[in-house]
Motif scaffolding. Structure first.
Motif, PDB file in Angstrom:
ATOM      1  N   PHE A   1       6.723  -9.483  -7.041  1.00 39.78           N
ATOM      2  CA  PHE A   1       7.430  -8.244  -7.366  1.00 39.78           C
ATOM      3  C   PHE A   1       8.178  -7.669  -6.180  1.00 39.78           C
ATOM      4  CE2 PHE A   1       3.731  -8.710 -10.081  1.00 39.78           C
ATOM      5  CZ  PHE A   1       4.328  -8.687 -11.322  1.00 39.78           C
ATOM      6  N   GLN A   2       8.868  -6.575  -6.503  1.00 38.47           N
ATOM      7  CA  GLN A   2       9.787  -5.968  -5.562  1.00 38.47           C
ATOM      8  C   GLN A   2       9.104  -5.307  -4.364  1.00 38.47           C
ATOM      9  OE1 GLN A   2      12.888  -2.398  -6.036  1.00 38.47           O
ATOM     10  NE2 GLN A   2      12.907  -3.843  -7.686  1.00 38.47           N
ATOM     11  N   GLU A   3       8.047  -4.541  -4.632  1.00 41.34           N
ATOM     12  CA  GLU A   3       7.421  -3.741  -3.579  1.00 41.34           C
ATOM     13  C   GLU A   3       6.132  -4.403  -3.109  1.00 41.34           C
ATOM     14  OE1 GLU A   3       8.401  -0.993  -2.168  1.00 41.34           O
ATOM     15  OE2 GLU A   3      10.091  -0.393  -3.432  1.00 41.34           O
TER      16      GLU A   3
ATOM     17  N   SER B   1       3.021  -1.989  -2.317  1.00 43.38           N
ATOM     18  CA  SER B   1       2.228  -1.351  -3.370  1.00 43.38           C
ATOM     19  C   SER B   1       1.769  -2.348  -4.423  1.00 43.38           C
ATOM     20  CB  SER B   1       3.043  -0.230  -4.031  1.00 43.38           C
ATOM     21  OG  SER B   1       4.227  -0.760  -4.586  1.00 43.38           O
ATOM     22  N   SER B   2       2.186  -3.612  -4.275  1.00 46.07           N
ATOM     23  CA  SER B   2       1.789  -4.600  -5.284  1.00 46.07           C
ATOM     24  C   SER B   2       0.453  -5.253  -4.975  1.00 46.07           C
ATOM     25  CB  SER B   2       2.856  -5.689  -5.414  1.00 46.07           C
ATOM     26  OG  SER B   2       4.028  -5.142  -5.977  1.00 46.07           O
ATOM     27  N   LEU B   3      -0.084  -4.977  -3.786  1.00 44.89           N
ATOM     28  CA  LEU B   3      -1.408  -5.501  -3.461  1.00 44.89           C
ATOM     29  C   LEU B   3      -2.409  -4.361  -3.525  1.00 44.89           C
ATOM     30  CD1 LEU B   3      -0.361  -7.835  -0.537  1.00 44.89           C
ATOM     31  CD2 LEU B   3      -1.484  -8.584  -2.623  1.00 44.89           C
ATOM     32  N   ASN B   4      -3.607  -4.679  -3.978  1.00 43.17           N
ATOM     33  CA  ASN B   4      -4.626  -3.642  -4.142  1.00 43.17           C
ATOM     34  C   ASN B   4      -5.128  -3.166  -2.777  1.00 43.17           C
ATOM     35  OD1 ASN B   4      -6.938  -2.134  -4.832  1.00 43.17           O
ATOM     36  ND2 ASN B   4      -7.126  -3.273  -6.737  1.00 43.17           N
ATOM     37  N   PRO B   5      -4.996  -1.846  -2.498  1.00 42.79           N
ATOM     38  CA  PRO B   5      -5.357  -1.346  -1.170  1.00 42.79           C
ATOM     39  C   PRO B   5      -6.846  -1.417  -0.872  1.00 42.79           C
ATOM     40  CG  PRO B   5      -4.810   0.466  -2.633  1.00 42.79           C
ATOM     41  CD  PRO B   5      -4.446  -0.791  -3.367  1.00 42.79           C
ATOM     42  N   CYS B   6      -7.667  -1.592  -1.890  1.00 43.75           N
ATOM     43  CA  CYS B   6      -9.114  -1.535  -1.675  1.00 43.75           C
ATOM     44  C   CYS B   6      -9.745  -2.876  -1.316  1.00 43.75           C
ATOM     45  CB  CYS B   6      -9.813  -0.989  -2.910  1.00 43.75           C
ATOM     46  SG  CYS B   6      -9.618   0.761  -3.095  1.00 43.75           S
TER      47      CYS B   6
ATOM     48  N   HIS C   1      -2.677  -2.586   3.960  1.00 43.66           N
ATOM     49  CA  HIS C   1      -2.033  -1.559   4.789  1.00 43.66           C
ATOM     50  C   HIS C   1      -1.996  -1.959   6.258  1.00 43.66           C
ATOM     51  CE1 HIS C   1      -6.275  -0.387   5.347  1.00 43.66           C
ATOM     52  NE2 HIS C   1      -5.878   0.057   6.519  1.00 43.66           N
TER      53      HIS C   1
ATOM     54  N   MET D   1       1.779 -12.134  -1.205  1.00 42.44           N
ATOM     55  CA  MET D   1       2.053 -12.183  -2.651  1.00 42.44           C
ATOM     56  C   MET D   1       2.497 -13.583  -3.067  1.00 42.44           C
ATOM     57  SD  MET D   1       1.592  -9.359  -4.388  1.00 42.44           S
ATOM     58  CE  MET D   1       2.657  -9.492  -5.831  1.00 42.44           C
TER      59      MET D   1
END
Lengths: 335, 325
Positions: free
Chosen positions: B95-97, B100-105, B152, B163
């Motif tokens: 995806f584009q972003e 934000s496309s990977l889970n931060p947790c 992050h 990704m």
């Protein structure tokens, strides 16, 4: 992390002083004092009253009394109960396990039902289950806790005779209580039926005390989940071909937990406040009932000490909750 | 037999103000090992059509098509469970972003190993080894250490590599890249595009590149499909498309490339893509087309033959003789 904890502990100081001030002045603002309460309806002569007041130090100016109290507290001396003559500290810790046991059970009840309910409602947003659940939660949240308790007692203890009305365990059982937790002690005693009796005594108080936190947790989980489900990483999880259960239960819930943990932390305060009513209704020998009794007796040291200990407890729990954020979401750890 | 075959795909969204047709009768073919670029402005339905293939559209979307098949299997007739076995494994998407496309947790390693466990059922050691291998393949230095990082802690370019590693983890036959470089800065863009092309060469997977950047198309694609307002309006191999565009919209897009500008001012296409309420009667591009006449505004142009790029136009450009209307 250590710096953070120390900084937070520093903020405890003004709160701590505030609590001592409030508890000290509120109980004195109530009409009457311990000596009058002790004297009862017969009353007491002026001379005898002055004598007793001097004995307990109530004749001195109020700020001197407060200063005495505060310096005592800072040295770990919460004073002695006016009525039982036992140190407040000892009384608190002999009764606290009962409240803790009840609160833990209520919290487990609230989290165990509230989290899944919130997740299911969010996933089925706008459908029947969601609406039914959220209206029920609203009712649960708005219901007066004493009325709800009485209702449950009428139905389950009165009509159905399923659960006992009051106390922590059946009167036929007697055993030493090294931990103060009835569930553990009754199990350790090895007496037949003791554990089951303890469980049956716990059911109604747990439900009553856990209802408000349950409603709050369910609603908070739902709204947090709704927000998270729109995130890009949920789309990624779906693009990986994961099952909905895995996406909702692991990928989304972990992110939605932060606000939920916050309300769980705040619920500890609600829980201890609710314990006062719940324990009084169910004659549960915990600190809630102890404090209510002490207020009626104008037992100044107990009310002051009890309030202070409860306040410290709530502060510590919230500090722990703040530290939990970093564990759940590593992104917050950086700040 | 093409790898991905789409016939007459339409996607409608139920909105508060009625139904909105985001994709309108699109045909698409992708062969094994081919790089197809889908180009168009925002709102041209290029992402939506591919999300429909993946089954990732929200519940407000209604998908209809005569045929959507992948690797010989009919995606329309497939139930959700069967589709889940396929997407993320044979059919992957990025995806584009990337941020934000990977889970931060979760650590990026965890997220990659999850895909390996779910689809391939690999053991713990095997997963770790494969994850390291994948990180090396997508050019992430120090893979063992990076696997333990959270999204992050990595840059946007690194996250897009993660990704990609996750998408190719199960050796997909087709990778759909939805504007994979839009959120990245220019030097990183080129690296990511090179990586995608290199991976195609290595693994022989098909690649669908969704983009609005003609520069990206020229560099990477082999065949180009131009979409406008939910319709496919032209399709050619990349060379001929850049030399002899047939649809006025394609020509206008190419004219707007800074590299091609001959005058002081960069030519632009006036107006915007028609939305839900201002959809024209005839040709969808007619309100913005400098060649449009009364006929264009009244009648819907049919798609022309393959020799004219299947252009949906009454007056295609760059032909020796005008097609009789």
């Amino acid at each position: 992390m250590l710096n953070y904890v120390l900084a937070r502990l520093l903020t405890f100081i003004p709160t701590f002083i505030g609590v001592t001030l409030v508890s000290f002045s509120f109980i004195r603002a109530l009409p009457g004092d311990p000596i009058q309460v002790m004297a009862g309806e017969r009353g007491i002569s002026e001379e005898r009253y002055a004598e007793l007041a001097a004995q307990f130090g109530y004749d001195r100016p109020i700020y001197v009394q407060y200063w005495d109290y505060l310096t005592g507290v800072l040295q770990g001396d919460l004073g002695v109960s006016f009525v039982t003559k036992r140190p407040v500290w000892d009384e608190f810790f002999s009764l606290f396990p009962a409240t803790l046991e009840l609160s833990i059970c209520a919290m487990i009840f609230a989290v165990a039902l509230g989290l899944p309910a919130g997740v299911i409602a969010a996933v089925n947003r706008g459908k029947f289950f969601d609406r039914a659940l959220m209206s029920t939660a609203l009712v649960g949240y708005s219901m007066p806790i004493f009325w709800w308790a009485l209702l449950l007692i009428i139905v389950f203890s009165g009509n159905l005779q399923w659960t006992p009305v009051s106390g922590r365990i059946g009167l036929q059982y007697y055993f030493p209580d090294p931990t103060g937790f009835m569930l553990i002690d009754s199990l350790a005693s090895g007496q037949k039926g003791a554990f089951l009796s303890a469980v049956r005594h716990l059911i109604l108080p747990t439900i009553v005390l856990g209802t408000i936190p349950l409603a709050v947790i369910a609603r908070q989980t739902r709204s947090a989940m709704l927000e998270v489900l729109g995130e890009d990483y949920i789309r990624t999880a779906r693009a990986k071909g994961l099952t909905p259960a895995r996406i909702n239960g692991i990928h989304a819930l972990r992110n939605a937990l932060i606000p939920v943990v916050t309300v769980i932390g705040l619920s500890v305060g609600t829980l201890l406040a609710g314990a006062i009513l719940t324990e009084t209704i169910f004659s549960w020998p915990g600190i809630g009932k102890w404090m209510v009794d002490s207020i009626f007796r104008r037992d100044y040291p107990v009310v002051q000490g009890g309030l202070l200990l409860v306040a410290v407890l709530v502060m510590v729990v919230n500090l722990i909750v703040d530290m939990l954020y970093g564990l759940i979401n590593p992104k917050i750890r950086k700040r | 037999m093409s790898l991905l075959r789409i016939r007459n795909l339409s996607v409608e969204f139920a909105t508060a103000s009625g139904r909105f047709r985001a994709v309108d009768g699109v045909d698409q073919d992708v062969d094994e090992g081919e790089i197809l670029a889908i180009v168009g402005e925002s709102g041209s339905g290029k992402s939506v059509s591919m999300l429909a293939v993946m089954g990732l559209l929200p519940w407000t979307a209604t998908v209809t098509a005569d045929e959507v098949s992948f690797d010989g299997q009919d995606l329309l007739a497939m139930d959700a469970a069967a589709r889940r076995k396929m997407i993320g494994k044979d059919l992957a998407m990025i995806f584009q972003e990337p941020m934000s496309s990977l889970n931060p947790c979760f650590t990026v390693g965890w997220q990659i190993r999850e895909a390996l466990r779910i689809h391939l059922g690999m053991g713990r050691r095997e997963r770790q080894a494969r994850a390291i291998e994948l990180f090396e393949q997508v050019g992430i230095p120090d893979p063992e250490k990076r696997l333990g990082a959270f999204p992050h802690q990595l840059s946007g370019g690194m996250n897009q590599r993660v990704m990609i590693a996750m998408a190719i983890a199960c050796k997909p036959k087709l990778l759909i890249a939805d504007e994979p470089t839009t959120a990245l800065d220019v030097t990183i863009q080129a690296q990511i595009l090179d990586l995608l092309t290199a991976l195609r060469d290595e693994t022989g997977m098909g690649l669908v590149l969704i983009t609005h950047d003609m520069g990206v198309v020229a560099e990477t694609a082999e065949r180009v499909s131009v979409q406008y307002a939910g319709q496919k309006i032209e399709e050619q191999r990349v060379g001929p498309l850049f030399r002899t565009p047939h649809h006025p919209y394609t020509a206008a897009l190419l004219d707007a490339l800074p590299e091609r500008a001959t005058e002081k001012h960069l030519p632009t296409i006036p107006g915007v893509v028609p939305g839900q309420f201002d959809r024209p009667e005839g040709c969808l591009f007619s309100p913005r087309c400098k060649f449009a006449d009364a006929k264009c505004k009244a009648q819907v142009p049919p798609a022309l033959g393959p020799d004219l790029g299947r252009a949906r136009c009454f007056y295609p450009l760059n032909t020796d003789e005008r097609v009789a209307s």
